[in-house]
Write a protein that holds these residues in place. Structure first.
Motif, PDB file in Angstrom:
ATOM      1  N   HIS A  68      -3.671  15.532   8.330  1.00 21.80           N
ATOM      2  CA  HIS A  68      -4.536  14.345   8.345  1.00 21.80           C
ATOM      3  C   HIS A  68      -3.797  13.133   7.787  1.00 21.80           C
ATOM      4  O   HIS A  68      -2.773  13.258   7.114  1.00 21.80           O
ATOM      5  N   GLY A  69      -4.358  11.968   8.052  1.00 19.50           N
ATOM      6  CA  GLY A  69      -3.894  10.773   7.374  1.00 19.50           C
ATOM      7  C   GLY A  69      -4.334  10.789   5.921  1.00 19.50           C
ATOM      8  O   GLY A  69      -5.234  11.531   5.529  1.00 19.50           O
ATOM      9  N   ILE A  70      -3.694   9.962   5.113  1.00 20.80           N
ATOM     10  CA  ILE A  70      -4.029   9.913   3.691  1.00 20.80           C
ATOM     11  C   ILE A  70      -3.752   8.514   3.160  1.00 20.80           C
ATOM     12  O   ILE A  70      -2.820   7.838   3.608  1.00 20.80           O
ATOM     13  N   GLY A  71      -4.583   8.090   2.215  1.00 22.55           N
ATOM     14  CA  GLY A  71      -4.424   6.758   1.634  1.00 22.55           C
ATOM     15  C   GLY A  71      -5.476   6.524   0.576  1.00 22.55           C
ATOM     16  O   GLY A  71      -5.491   7.182  -0.452  1.00 22.55           O
ATOM     17  N   ARG A  72      -6.382   5.586   0.829  1.00 24.39           N
ATOM     18  CA  ARG A  72      -7.503   5.354  -0.089  1.00 24.39           C
ATOM     19  C   ARG A  72      -8.418   6.572  -0.158  1.00 24.39           C
ATOM     20  O   ARG A  72      -9.055   6.829  -1.175  1.00 24.39           O
ATOM     21  N   SER A  73      -8.499   7.294   0.942  1.00 24.95           N
ATOM     22  CA  SER A  73      -9.222   8.560   0.995  1.00 24.95           C
ATOM     23  C   SER A  73      -8.210   9.678   1.192  1.00 24.95           C
ATOM     24  O   SER A  73      -7.151   9.471   1.791  1.00 24.95           O
ATOM     25  N   MET A  74      -8.550  10.867   0.659  1.00 26.86           N
ATOM     26  CA  MET A  74      -7.619  11.987   0.819  1.00 26.86           C
ATOM     27  C   MET A  74      -7.537  12.444   2.269  1.00 26.86           C
ATOM     28  O   MET A  74      -6.474  12.866   2.728  1.00 26.86           O
ATOM     29  N   GLU A 121       0.828  -1.207   0.000  1.00 23.16           N
ATOM     30  CA  GLU A 121       0.000   0.000   0.000  1.00 23.16           C
ATOM     31  C   GLU A 121       0.860   1.254   0.000  1.00 23.16           C
ATOM     32  O   GLU A 121       0.523   2.257  -0.657  1.00 23.16           O
ATOM     33  N   LEU A 122       1.975   1.217   0.697  1.00 19.42           N
ATOM     34  CA  LEU A 122       2.895   2.354   0.656  1.00 19.42           C
ATOM     35  C   LEU A 122       3.439   2.554  -0.757  1.00 19.42           C
ATOM     36  O   LEU A 122       3.536   3.697  -1.233  1.00 19.42           O
ATOM     37  N   ARG A 123       3.767   1.470  -1.420  1.00 19.01           N
ATOM     38  CA  ARG A 123       4.257   1.586  -2.808  1.00 19.01           C
ATOM     39  C   ARG A 123       3.176   2.198  -3.706  1.00 19.01           C
ATOM     40  O   ARG A 123       3.475   2.968  -4.621  1.00 19.01           O
ATOM     41  N   ALA A 124       1.916   1.850  -3.454  1.00 21.19           N
ATOM     42  CA  ALA A 124       0.820   2.363  -4.275  1.00 21.19           C
ATOM     43  C   ALA A 124       0.640   3.868  -4.113  1.00 21.19           C
ATOM     44  O   ALA A 124       0.037   4.514  -4.984  1.00 21.19           O
ATOM     45  N   LEU A 125       1.149   4.428  -3.042  1.00 27.54           N
ATOM     46  CA  LEU A 125       1.035   5.856  -2.808  1.00 27.54           C
ATOM     47  C   LEU A 125       2.114   6.671  -3.508  1.00 27.54           C
ATOM     48  O   LEU A 125       2.031   7.912  -3.537  1.00 27.54           O
ATOM     49  N   LEU A 126       3.091   6.019  -4.083  1.00 31.04           N
ATOM     50  CA  LEU A 126       4.190   6.747  -4.726  1.00 31.04           C
ATOM     51  C   LEU A 126       3.724   7.532  -5.951  1.00 31.04           C
ATOM     52  O   LEU A 126       4.036   8.720  -6.101  1.00 31.04           O
TER      53      LEU A 126
END
Length: 277
Positions: A179-185, A14-19
């Motif tokens: 804020h946190g960020i990932g699947r949602s902004m 998932e971290l790689r997907a955020l690149l």
């Protein structure tokens, strides 16, 4: 700001997907930065950012927020955040913050930069605003550097506040935070730009947060304009806003929305970012 409640620690994949969304976000701000000049409208800057993100295969994620129709937020002078792009032309001496974000294959990036336009007729105003901008940007880097060594997330806010106070009499906006960020902004957890009670969640591999200090030349009180979006200082003082999305992983930290992972910004603070493997 409503945060999506989700698990705050992400897997290595998932971290790689955020690149990629991080890079696309940075590229959109690069394009805006190259175009910022007196006479250009905030709407034209918005179109530049949108084209950059879509050409890179992404989607402007601000457009995915219910009720918002633009790629960027463009906040000028006393506007702190969430300014709606339109036909306002930038003028000499303006300070404008541009917040942008990209979604790529369901993952998000979020970043902001502020720019001060030169005005030879008002050198004192430009000098004051450039100092504000520099303090805000460096407050961000001090917050990121703190994340690299922190045991708990709220140490970031401690570092931001300490740095800003060391530079003079500036206001740290408290109504809006990172804020946190990932699947949602916008995800849990909140990331404060000032000292608070409690330690916050543990800083450990998988944590991904957007750190975004908003600093003013005056007071910290804000109001929301009649457009229901634009946030402005009550006293009319100028504001600056800087933001990066940052991932914590087993090797260290990586600034997802900086092309070099944050190396240039963190080097003076003794921190070396490590790529996500």
């Amino acid at each position: 700001m409503a945060f999506r409640k989700t698990g705050i620690y992400k897997s290595r994949d998932e971290l790689r997907a955020l690149l990629r969304p991080g890079v696309l976000t940075a590229e959109s701000l690069d394009a805006v930065q190259a175009a910022v000049a007196p006479g250009i409208t905030t709407g034209e800057l918005d179109a530049i950012a949108e084209r950059t993100i879509r050409d890179g295969g992404g989607v402007p994620n601000f457009m995915l927020v219910p009720g918002y129709r633009n790629t960027i937020c463009a906040s000028v002078n006393a506007d702190v955040v969430h300014g709606i792009p339109g036909n306002r032309a930038l003028e000499p001496g303006d300070i404008v913050s541009v917040d942008s974000g990209a979604e790529f294959e369901g993952w998000n990036g979020d970043s902001a930069r502020s720019f001060v336009l030169d005005d030879p007729s008002r050198p004192e105003l430009v000098t004051e605003r450039r100092l504000l901008n520099e303090v805000t940007e460096q407050a961000l880097w001090h917050g990121i550097a703190a994340l690299a060594t922190a045991r708990h997330l709220n140490e970031v806010g401690d570092a931001v506040e300490d740095y800003v106070e060391s530079r003079g009499d500036f206001g740290i906006v408290e109504d809006y935070v990172g804020h946190g960020i990932g699947r949602s902004m916008h995800e849990e957890p909140p990331v404060f730009n000032y000292r608070v009670k409690g330690r916050g969640p543990a800083v450990k591999p998988g944590l991904v947060v957007a750190i975004e200090p908003m600093i003013t030349l005056g007071g910290i009180d804000t109001l929301t304009q009649d457009d229901d979006w634009t946030v402005t200082t009550v006293d009319g003082s100028a504001a600056a806003h800087w933001e990066h999305s940052v991932a914590v992983h087993e090797g260290g930290i990586w600034v997802l929305t900086a092309h070099d992972g944050g190396a240039s910004g963190l080097a003076p603070l003794g921190i070396r970012p490590v790529p996500i493997s």
